[in-house]
Each structure stands twice: as structure tokens, then as C-alpha cells.
Design a protein around this motif. Structure first.
Motif, PDB file in Angstrom:
ATOM      1  N   GLN A   1      10.637   1.016  -7.299  1.00  0.00           N
ATOM      2  CA  GLN A   1       9.759   2.062  -7.814  1.00  0.00           C
ATOM      3  C   GLN A   1      10.168   2.471  -9.226  1.00  0.00           C
ATOM      4  O   GLN A   1       9.328   2.664 -10.103  1.00  0.00           O
TER       5      GLN A   1
ATOM      6  N   PHE B   1       1.372  -4.330  -9.473  1.00  0.00           N
ATOM      7  CA  PHE B   1       2.212  -3.611  -8.532  1.00  0.00           C
ATOM      8  C   PHE B   1       1.993  -4.142  -7.117  1.00  0.00           C
ATOM      9  O   PHE B   1       2.916  -4.496  -6.407  1.00  0.00           O
TER      10      PHE B   1
ATOM     11  N   ARG C   1       3.479   5.900  -2.885  1.00  0.00           N
ATOM     12  CA  ARG C   1       4.716   6.551  -3.263  1.00  0.00           C
ATOM     13  C   ARG C   1       4.873   6.519  -4.785  1.00  0.00           C
ATOM     14  O   ARG C   1       5.275   7.498  -5.401  1.00  0.00           O
ATOM     15  N   PHE C   2       4.510   5.381  -5.328  1.00  0.00           N
ATOM     16  CA  PHE C   2       4.631   5.225  -6.776  1.00  0.00           C
ATOM     17  C   PHE C   2       3.721   6.202  -7.516  1.00  0.00           C
ATOM     18  O   PHE C   2       4.144   6.890  -8.452  1.00  0.00           O
TER      19      PHE C   2
ATOM     20  N   TYR D   1       5.101  -5.950  -5.381  1.00  0.00           N
ATOM     21  CA  TYR D   1       5.956  -4.895  -4.837  1.00  0.00           C
ATOM     22  C   TYR D   1       6.793  -5.379  -3.643  1.00  0.00           C
ATOM     23  O   TYR D   1       8.016  -5.240  -3.617  1.00  0.00           O
TER      24      TYR D   1
ATOM     25  N   GLY E   1       3.964   1.454  -0.895  1.00  0.00           N
ATOM     26  CA  GLY E   1       4.693   1.494  -2.152  1.00  0.00           C
ATOM     27  C   GLY E   1       3.857   2.092  -3.271  1.00  0.00           C
ATOM     28  O   GLY E   1       4.334   2.889  -4.068  1.00  0.00           O
ATOM     29  N   TRP E   2       2.578   1.713  -3.265  1.00  0.00           N
ATOM     30  CA  TRP E   2       1.686   2.204  -4.318  1.00  0.00           C
ATOM     31  C   TRP E   2       1.447   3.705  -4.171  1.00  0.00           C
ATOM     32  O   TRP E   2       1.430   4.437  -5.158  1.00  0.00           O
TER      33      TRP E   2
ATOM     34  N   GLU F   1       0.840  -1.203   0.000  1.00  0.00           N
ATOM     35  CA  GLU F   1       0.000   0.000   0.000  1.00  0.00           C
ATOM     36  C   GLU F   1       0.879   1.259   0.000  1.00  0.00           C
ATOM     37  O   GLU F   1       0.688   2.175  -0.799  1.00  0.00           O
TER      38      GLU F   1
END
Lengths: 370, 183
Positions: free
Chosen positions: B42, B16, A59-60, B20, A56-57, A54
Motif C-alpha cells: 500500500q 493497482f 484500503r488504498f 496488487y 486492497g483498493w 478489491e
């Protein structure tokens, strides 16, 4: 050649230093290199929790929406990697979501509770405590046991105390007549603080093992799941989790009554009150049915479905069969109950390679190992 | 730039989210720095996003992603200038053994490792996790727990020995490495 024991060539000081600063030197002994590889692999696996998808997403998406087009040093590598991709039709593949690995080591949430006839509720399982001390009874508890001793009063006690044992817990008690009772998880015993009437009567929901103190003039009667069991002095297990009610006799003699039906049990015999109302007697190995009170998990040639139901109750977990075909797989398990469910799951997976367990919070998914 | 409402865009997010965490552990195995690992992964996904209309993965996105992240991670340590050439060579060797291509086996190993960790004595487990999961320095652990740095190191050593013994696969990898390193 057994290399995992071959550790005498390892300079641990050097290795721990390299592990800490992440700079492996090339002058490592083979054993040291192997130990370093294993340690780094463990480190990487244990880091999974530091990289929640979550986060990571979030931030992405920020980076993507801000600096569209600007990509850093990775490109070159990624472009190189595209070369290995064959041209033609293919898609982002859909695969089941992979949550970070969980293991089944959560402790039960609920506590054991004693509801006294006067309306007071006491939480048990903490320290030794004196709960009541009056002319009716003296009640004491420690972390997993409760003791009643009759007081000086001799009037019949009609108000009942209730001991509630939630999922994941177990408790034992000694009633005022000396009868010992073990209560399994998700079970309840309703009983008077002292027995002064013509009979000693208690009620069980769930599962209990009784070792009844002998008193020729005052029969002991257990009510459970639509039956009543009348005993003089005997030990037996009552399982009234449902849908059937089962009473299994370890020693002595037991009379089981359901409505107008009646059977008399001898040791290693069992009475079953079926859902349809029929009361049947059958041979049964009593140890199988009483193993839980000694802290054992014992199932003989039992369906996985039945085993997981019991395990769920013992450890306060729910089982979901993602592959219904696995429910009817039979096997035998006889171990001392380990501290965590995960240890039992590991044992089962070792025995049944076809089965895989996936833990999500308090739910265990049973899957077929492909 | 917002995701177009097509099925493909949705599946990008799914990809993702599915991969991830795992890709970050792969990057971490090589770069041994959490932030650098996040950046590498990323950047990989940013690359995929911008090329999403061009890239058609032949069979398995994960397989491709692991390869790309491994390469990018090695590039990262090469460019960071902090790592000697010989060290990079050793790390490159290590990347042949983690991760595996077999997803089921990967899962089993994670499970086995956590189960083995849970069997460590309480204090040892705590010290081991502070070091290996939380990334604390030995001296910081010693200060936090009010014990000597040598005790910390001994506990970690004992934990590593126990876990290697408990996790059979590592023994298998060990023999691989053993033969390899004789060359």
C-alpha cells in the motif's frame, strides 16, 4: 547431479521450526537452505488468495484520501528505485488483468434425475435406493447405476420413464429385458419400465452405448437424431449430440434407417446422418467411440476444438478459444479420465506447448503460449 | 483527493488492481506477515500516487514495482528489529529466486503448484494449506484436527517433499542455491 532427491542432510525439525517463525538461521546446510527457499516460495504463492485486489483498493483509497502526503518508510527505497528509471516518455503500461490463478477442479453442479411415468422425479447418485416395486417393474439404483426388473403384469407399457444425465455426469442402467445402456454426460434416455409389445423401443438424446440383450422375436429399436436403429443382439454407440448423428457398431449387426435411406453396419463400421440429411456408411474404429463408457478419454488425431467440446461436457466446463487458430490443431489423447479437468489440461499442455489454458470459474480460455 | 477524470488516473487504478495481489505475495515472501505485506504494498502505491505526475516508467511497471516492493520489504524487516542481521542476509539471498521476471513462467508455476497441491492426499493437503496458506501454527492445527503435533509436522514435511519433486522449477532453483551457498 540430482539434488531433489538429496534430502538426507535435511534436519526437518529445525527447518519446520524456522519455516513457522519465519526466522531462517545462517547455519543451514545447502540442502536445507534449498528446501527452505522452496517452502517459502510455495508459502508466498499460496498466499495470493489472502490479498484480493478489491480489498486492497478499498484500503488504498481510504488511506490516500485521509492522509494525503503522509508516506511512511517506503519513500526512501522508492526514491532510490526511481533513479533506475530512465527519463523520457513512458506510461503506466496497460496489461491484461491478472486474476488470481484458478485451477479446473470444480465438480459438476447438476445431479442425475429419473422421471418416472407416474410423474415422480427421483434424484440419483446418492445411496442405494429402491425407487419402485410394483407389478410393472422393480427399480433400484446405486450411485452410478440403475436396474429395472419386469414385474408380474404383462400389459404393454406405453408410458415412458426418462433418465436425464447432466453435464459432468455419467450413468449406466440395465433395462428390464437385460439390455445394458451407458449414458454419457448431457444425455437422455426415454424408455418403458418393461417391454411387452412387438418391439422394444427407446429414444436417445446425446450419447449412449448399447449392449442389447438378444431376443429374436422382439427387435430392439433405438430412435436418435432422426434415425432409427433396429437390432437383434448387438453392441453399439450412438452419438446424437449433433449436428450429425453417428452410430458406431462394436459387435453384431445393425440396421440404421433415416427416412427412406437405410444402411446395414458390420462391426467397426459407422453410420453418419449428416446435417444435410444424407445417411452415409464409413469404416470406424469402434473402440474410439465407445471408450467413454469405460471411463477413458480417447481421441485420435482429433481437432482441439472437438476435444474441448467433449471435455466441457464431461467435466461441466465451457471452453472459449481466445485464439481461433488453435481450434484446428490436431492431436491424439488416450488416457483414463482423471478426477479433475485440470489433470487433462496439464496433459494437453505437456503435449502441445503452443497451448495454454486459463481457468475462470467454469470457463476455460484457450490461449496461444507466446 | 479524488481521481481526476483523466485517462492516466483510470490506468492507475488498473495498475493497482492488476498487480496488487502479486506484489503482496512478493512482500510476504520476505516479511512473512500478511499485514506487514499489505502495508508495504500500500505504501508503495501511495508513493506512486503522489508522484504520479512525475514518474514515467520506462518499460514495465511490474518490473519496477517488484524491485521497489522487494527493497521496501527488506527495509521493513531491517527496521522491525525482530530479525537478526544474519537472518536478513539469508532472506536477501532468497529474494534472488522469487519472483521471476518472466510473467508467463510465473503463471505456469502458480498453476503447477496448485495442481500439485490438488494431488496431495486429502488430509495432507488440508494440513499443508492450514499451515502454509492460512498461517496456522503447528500446535493450533494439531488441536483443530485432534492429532499430535508430530503428525502435523510429518504431514507438512511429506507435502513439502512431494511438492518440490512435482514442481520441477524448484529443483532448478535448488541447484542454483547449492552452488551459491558453497561460496
Amino acid at each position: 547431479m540430482n539434488l531433489d532427491n538429496n534430502e538426507h542432510n535435511i534436519d526437518w525439525d529445525k527447518l519446520l521450526q524456522q519455516l513457522e517463525d519465519g526466522r531462517p538461521s545462517s547455519g543451514l546446510e545447502p540442502e536445507e537452505l534449498a528446501a527452505l527457499a522452496a517452502a517459502r516460495e510455495m508459502q508466498a504463492r499460496l498466499k495470493a488468495g489472502s490479498f484480493p485486489a478489491e480489498e486492497g483498493w478499498q484500503r488504498f483509497t481510504e488511506a490516500r484520501d485521509q492522509r494525503s502526503g503522509r508516506i511512511r518508510l517506503l519513500i526512501k527505497t522508492a526514491v532510490a528505485a526511481t533513479v533506475v528509471l530512465a527519463a523520457g516518455a513512458a506510461w503506466w503500461t496497460f496489461r491484461p488483468k491478472q486474476a488470481p490463478m484458478q485451477i479446473a477442479d470444480a465438480l459438476p453442479e447438476e445431479k442425475v434425475k429419473l422421471h418416472l411415468s407416474g410423474g415422480r422425479t427421483v434424484t440419483l447418485g446418492l445411496d442405494t435406493q429402491l425407487i419402485q416395486n410394483n407389478t410393472v417393474a422393480r427399480i433400484q439404483a446405486n450411485t452410478d447405476h440403475l436396474e429395472y426388473a419386469a414385474g408380474s403384469a404383462s400389459e404393454t407399457v406405453t408410458a415412458m420413464d426418462t433418465l436425464d444425465v447432466p453435464r459432468g455426469r455419467r450413468f449406466s442402467l440395465r433395462l428390464s429385458d437385460g439390455t445394458r445402456v451407458w449414458l454419457n454426460a448431457d444425455s437422455r434416455l426415454i424408455f418403458p419400465a418393461a417391454f411387452h409389445g412387438a418391439s422394444r423401443e427407446v429414444t436417445v438424446k446425446g450419447e449412449a452405448f448399447f449392449d442389447v440383450a438378444q431376443q429374436a422375436t422382439q427387435p430392439f429399436i433405438v430412435h436418435a437424431g432422426g434415425t432409427s436403429m433396429k437390432v437383434l443382439g448387438t453392441s453399439f454407440n450412438v452419438n446424437a449430440y449433433g449436428p450429425d448423428m453417428t452410430a458406431t457398431l462394436s459387435s453384431g449387426k445393425l440396421q440404421v434407417t433415416a427416412g427412406a435411406q437405410q444402411v446395414v453396419l458390420l462391426p467397426d463400421e459407422q453410420a453418419v446422418l449428416h446435417q444435410d440429411g444424407a445417411l452415409k456408411k464409413q469404416p470406424a474404429e469402434a473402440r474410439t467411440y465407445a471408450a467413454w463408457k469405460d471411463g477413458d478419454i480417447f481421441y485420435e488425431d482429433a481437432a482441439l476444438e472437438n476435444i474441448t467440446t467433449g471435455l466441457g461436457r464431461n467435466y461441466d466446463y465451457d471452453f472459449v478459444f481466445d485464439d481461433a487458430g488453435l481450434k484446428k490443431m490436431n492431436f491424439t489423447i488416450d488416457i483414463h479420465q482423471p478426477a479433475t479437468l485440470q489433470d487433462v489440461l496439464n496433459q494437453i499442455m505437456k503435449t502441445l506447448p503452443a497451448v495454454r489454458f486459463e481457468v475462470k470459474d467454469r470457463t476455460v480460455h484457450v490461449k496461444r503460449q507466446s | 483527493m479524488h481521481q481526476p477524470g483523466s485517462g492516466e488516473a483510470v490506468s492507475f487504478e488498473e495498475q493497482f488492481r492488476q498487480h496488487y495481489t502479486f506484489l503482496c505475495t512478493v512482500a510476504y515472501y520476505i516479511v512473512e506477515d500478511e499485514d506487514a505485506a499489505r502495508d508495504v504494498v500500500q505504501d508503495f502505491f501511495l508513493y506512486c500516487w503522489h508522484k504520479r505526475h512525475l514518474i514515467r516508467i520506462t518499460h514495465d511497471f511490474k518490473h519496477y514495482a517488484v524491485r521497489a516492493v522487494k527493497n521496501a520489504s527488506l527495509n521493513y524487516i531491517r527496521k522491525s528489529g525482530k530479525t537478526q542481521l544474519e537472518e536478513i542476509h539469508v532472506i536477501e539471498e532468497l529474494t534472488r529466486y522469487f519472483p521471476l521476471e518472466d510473467e508467463e513462467e510465473e503463471e505456469r508455476r502458480n498453476k503447477a503448484l496448485w495442481a500439485a497441491v490438488s494431488r496431495l492426499p486429502e488430509q495432507r493437503q488440508r494440513i499443508f494449506l492450514m499451515s502454509n496458506r492460512d498461517g496456522l501454527k503447528y500446535k493450533d492445527i494439531a488441536t483443530a484436527l485432534d492429532i499430535s503435533i508430530n503428525t502435523v509436522k510429518t504431514q507438512i514435511k511429506l507435502a513439502l517433499q512431494f511438492l518440490r519433486k512435482e514442481c520441477g522449477w524448484m529443483a532448478r532453483m535448488v541447484s542454483f542455491l547449492f552452488f551459491l551457498s558453497r561460496w
